[in-house]
Design a protein around this motif. Structure first.
Motif, PDB file in Angstrom:
ATOM      1  N   LEU A 121      -6.097 -13.368  -1.522  1.00  0.00           N
ATOM      2  CA  LEU A 121      -6.690 -12.134  -1.006  1.00  0.00           C
ATOM      3  C   LEU A 121      -6.027 -11.733   0.312  1.00  0.00           C
ATOM      4  N   MET A 122      -5.815 -12.733   1.192  1.00  0.00           N
ATOM      5  CA  MET A 122      -5.204 -12.454   2.487  1.00  0.00           C
ATOM      6  C   MET A 122      -3.779 -11.938   2.313  1.00  0.00           C
ATOM      7  N   ARG A 123      -3.065 -12.555   1.406  1.00  0.00           N
ATOM      8  CA  ARG A 123      -1.677 -12.134   1.182  1.00  0.00           C
ATOM      9  C   ARG A 123      -1.621 -10.714   0.651  1.00  0.00           C
ATOM     10  N   VAL A 124      -2.496 -10.419  -0.318  1.00  0.00           N
ATOM     11  CA  VAL A 124      -2.514  -9.077  -0.897  1.00  0.00           C
ATOM     12  C   VAL A 124      -2.860  -8.050   0.183  1.00  0.00           C
ATOM     13  N   ALA A 125      -3.861  -8.372   1.012  1.00  0.00           N
ATOM     14  CA  ALA A 125      -4.299  -7.452   2.058  1.00  0.00           C
ATOM     15  C   ALA A 125      -3.160  -7.196   3.051  1.00  0.00           C
ATOM     16  N   ARG A 126      -2.479  -8.290   3.437  1.00  0.00           N
ATOM     17  CA  ARG A 126      -1.402  -8.161   4.413  1.00  0.00           C
ATOM     18  C   ARG A 126      -0.274  -7.307   3.843  1.00  0.00           C
ATOM     19  N   ARG A 127       0.050  -7.565   2.570  1.00  0.00           N
ATOM     20  CA  ARG A 127       1.146  -6.822   1.959  1.00  0.00           C
ATOM     21  C   ARG A 127       0.835  -5.331   1.886  1.00  0.00           C
ATOM     22  N   SER A 128      -0.414  -5.001   1.459  1.00  0.00           N
ATOM     23  CA  SER A 128      -0.710  -3.583   1.311  1.00  0.00           C
ATOM     24  C   SER A 128      -0.752  -2.917   2.685  1.00  0.00           C
ATOM     25  N   ALA A 129      -1.143  -3.662   3.726  1.00  0.00           N
ATOM     26  CA  ALA A 129      -1.125  -3.114   5.082  1.00  0.00           C
ATOM     27  C   ALA A 129       0.316  -2.841   5.494  1.00  0.00           C
ATOM     28  N   ALA A 130       1.208  -3.792   5.163  1.00  0.00           N
ATOM     29  CA  ALA A 130       2.609  -3.652   5.570  1.00  0.00           C
ATOM     30  C   ALA A 130       3.290  -2.510   4.830  1.00  0.00           C
ATOM     31  N   SER A 131       2.898  -2.309   3.563  1.00  0.00           N
ATOM     32  CA  SER A 131       3.606  -1.309   2.779  1.00  0.00           C
ATOM     33  C   SER A 131       2.992   0.079   2.920  1.00  0.00           C
ATOM     34  N   ALA A 132       1.819   0.179   3.588  1.00  0.00           N
ATOM     35  CA  ALA A 132       1.212   1.494   3.764  1.00  0.00           C
ATOM     36  C   ALA A 132       2.151   2.371   4.598  1.00  0.00           C
ATOM     37  N   ALA A 133       2.259   3.623   4.218  1.00  0.00           N
ATOM     38  CA  ALA A 133       3.167   4.515   4.928  1.00  0.00           C
ATOM     39  C   ALA A 133       2.660   4.776   6.345  1.00  0.00           C
ATOM     40  N   SER A 134       3.549   4.772   7.308  1.00  0.00           N
ATOM     41  CA  SER A 134       3.149   5.064   8.676  1.00  0.00           C
ATOM     42  C   SER A 134       2.907   6.576   8.809  1.00  0.00           C
ATOM     43  N   SER A 135       2.230   6.976   9.860  1.00  0.00           N
ATOM     44  CA  SER A 135       1.918   8.408  10.013  1.00  0.00           C
ATOM     45  C   SER A 135       3.206   9.216  10.228  1.00  0.00           C
ATOM     46  N   ASP A 136       4.219   8.610  10.883  1.00  0.00           N
ATOM     47  CA  ASP A 136       5.510   9.304  11.051  1.00  0.00           C
ATOM     48  C   ASP A 136       6.110   9.660   9.704  1.00  0.00           C
ATOM     49  N   ASP A 137       6.077   8.661   8.771  1.00  0.00           N
ATOM     50  CA  ASP A 137       6.642   8.899   7.444  1.00  0.00           C
ATOM     51  C   ASP A 137       5.928  10.047   6.759  1.00  0.00           C
ATOM     52  N   LEU A 138       4.578  10.054   6.904  1.00  0.00           N
ATOM     53  CA  LEU A 138       3.789  11.089   6.233  1.00  0.00           C
ATOM     54  C   LEU A 138       4.157  12.471   6.769  1.00  0.00           C
ATOM     55  N   ASP A 139       4.273  12.567   8.089  1.00  0.00           N
ATOM     56  CA  ASP A 139       4.633  13.858   8.700  1.00  0.00           C
ATOM     57  C   ASP A 139       5.978  14.342   8.175  1.00  0.00           C
ATOM     58  N   ARG A 140       6.923  13.389   8.084  1.00  0.00           N
ATOM     59  CA  ARG A 140       8.254  13.750   7.632  1.00  0.00           C
ATOM     60  C   ARG A 140       8.199  14.247   6.187  1.00  0.00           C
ATOM     61  N   ALA A 141       7.384  13.560   5.377  1.00  0.00           N
ATOM     62  CA  ALA A 141       7.280  13.941   3.977  1.00  0.00           C
ATOM     63  C   ALA A 141       6.692  15.348   3.845  1.00  0.00           C
ATOM     64  N   ARG A 142       5.651  15.604   4.660  1.00  0.00           N
ATOM     65  CA  ARG A 142       5.020  16.927   4.597  1.00  0.00           C
ATOM     66  C   ARG A 142       6.011  18.021   4.984  1.00  0.00           C
ATOM     67  N   ARG A 143       6.789  17.734   6.037  1.00  0.00           N
ATOM     68  CA  ARG A 143       7.752  18.727   6.499  1.00  0.00           C
ATOM     69  C   ARG A 143       8.760  19.030   5.388  1.00  0.00           C
ATOM     70  N   LEU A 144       9.216  17.980   4.730  1.00  0.00           N
ATOM     71  CA  LEU A 144      10.202  18.161   3.669  1.00  0.00           C
ATOM     72  C   LEU A 144       9.639  19.025   2.552  1.00  0.00           C
ATOM     73  N   LEU A 145       8.366  18.740   2.209  1.00  0.00           N
ATOM     74  CA  LEU A 145       7.753  19.491   1.118  1.00  0.00           C
ATOM     75  C   LEU A 145       7.595  20.961   1.500  1.00  0.00           C
ATOM     76  N   ARG A 146       7.189  21.218   2.758  1.00  0.00           N
ATOM     77  CA  ARG A 146       6.986  22.574   3.216  1.00  0.00           C
ATOM     78  C   ARG A 146       8.310  23.350   3.183  1.00  0.00           C
ATOM     79  N   ASP A 147       9.401  22.685   3.585  1.00  0.00           N
ATOM     80  CA  ASP A 147      10.709  23.329   3.592  1.00  0.00           C
ATOM     81  C   ASP A 147      11.115  23.750   2.186  1.00  0.00           C
ATOM     82  N   ARG A 148      10.731  22.952   1.238  1.00  0.00           N
ATOM     83  CA  ARG A 148      11.093  23.256  -0.152  1.00  0.00           C
ATOM     84  C   ARG A 148      10.455  24.554  -0.611  1.00  0.00           C
ATOM     85  N   THR A 149       9.142  24.678  -0.342  1.00  0.00           N
ATOM     86  CA  THR A 149       8.425  25.837  -0.863  1.00  0.00           C
ATOM     87  C   THR A 149       8.707  27.104  -0.090  1.00  0.00           C
TER      88      THR A 149
END
Lengths: 149, 188
Positions: A121-149
């Motif tokens: 359980l601890m390993r799974v929790a740690r891994r999903s925490a590590a792989s969760a996207a950071s807020s910087d990544d999310l902002d970048r993704a949103r910007r990219l999507l907005r540029d497309r449309t």
């Protein structure tokens, strides 16, 4: 409705009949009877793999109930009665197995499984925490999507 | 790392398979290990099946030589199946066999011995099964090997057939005989 009540009644009666075997012993007082009932539900019938001597109708269960009752009349303590049956039929008659080398696996395996479970359980929790996207990544993704449309 | 993880289910399956296989093959769950091995035969005082009226036998009747003590009853089909082998053992080896007629009808038991032959030195009547409880008996037939000092050396649950005799009883009786001679020699 009537039919349902009938079924319920039959079921209730059948359940009561199955609940315990009856030997026709007389007990001096309710406390002794309760002690006897508690004792016989604590022993496993040697012939029937998974039934207590209280619920089994096997002849050997009848004999063991009689033995328990005789020992009670002789003034034996619960521990003495337990030892008496264990001396004759071994650990098998006990639902509560003693702690010794052949049973350590039985006693420790739940704890071991719990430890393994917590570790996973601890390993799974740690891994999903590590792989969760950071807020910087999310902002970048949103910007990219907005540029497309 | 990821490749190792691929093998995890197989590993778990393997471990489970081994544990379950052991569980199935180690022993028959219906066979209880006897708690009485190496312990003295329990005390008893019971009537003799085919003796003079009022004749009784007790634990001391068992002392003095190696004996088989066989728990049997006429209601027990497996007891009939093993009876011929008991007769053979008695006839060919001369081993003493004592019977415990377990929760049985005595007149039927006597009729059975007349019909099928009597390999027993004597039988005691355990009408309500109290000696059976003291012996940890949970189903007839059960056969105990008792040494000359009255100590239970071995117990077999189920019928004594030729292979049980050859494989389980004969070697143990031979070993007991040797050790008895050895001890006797030292004592003298």
């Amino acid at each position: 409705m009537n039919r349902r009540a009938g079924f319920t009644l039959v079921f209730a009666v059948a359940t009561c009949l199955g609940a315990s075997a009856i030997d026709g012993f007389d007990f001096p007082d309710p406390e002794t009877y309760e002690r006897y009932q508690r004792l016989i539900t604590d022993f496993r019938c040697p012939k029937c793999l998974n039934e207590s001597i209280a619920s089994s109708g096997a002849p050997i269960a009848v004999d063991l109930r009689r033995t328990v009752r005789r020992l009670m009349e002789e003034g034996a303590t619960n521990d003495a009665i337990r030892d008496h049956l264990q001396d004759r039929y071994g650990d098998f008659v006990l639902y509560d197995p003693p702690f010794k080398s052949s049973t350590w696996f039985l006693w420790f395996s739940p704890v071991a499984l719990l430890v393994v479970g917590i570790y996973v359980l601890m390993r799974v929790a740690r891994r999903s925490a590590a792989s969760a996207a950071s807020s910087d990544d999310l902002d970048r993704a949103r910007r990219l999507l907005r540029d497309r449309t | 790392m990821n490749r190792a993880r691929l093998f995890l289910p197989v590993t778990v399956f393997g471990i489970l398979a081994v544990v379950l296989l052991l569980g199935f093959t180690l022993r028959d769950p219906k066979l209880l290990p006897s708690a009485l091995l190496g312990k003295p035969f329990p005390a008893f005082d019971l009537p003799v099946l085919t003796g003079a009226p009022g004749e009784r036998a007790s634990r001391s009747s068992l002392l003095g030589e190696i004996r088989l003590v066989n728990v049997w009853a006429t209601w027990c089909p497996t007891c009939l199946a093993e009876h011929g082998e008991l007769v053979r053992i008695r006839r060919e080896t001369g081993l003493s066999i004592v019977g415990i007629n377990y929760k049985d009808d005595s007149s039927q038991a006597r009729a059975w011995l007349r019909e099928y032959g009597d390999p027993y030195d004597f039988n005691v009547v355990d009408a309500n099964g109290d000696l059976g409880v003291d012996l940890g008996v949970y189903g007839a037939p059960e056969t105990f090997l008792v040494d000359a000092g009255g100590v239970i050396r071995y117990k077999h649950v189920g019928d004594v057939n030729r292979s049980v005799w050859d494989g389980e009883f004969a070697p143990r009786i031979a070993a007991l005989g040797d050790s008895n001679k050895g001890e006797g020699g030292k004592a003298e």
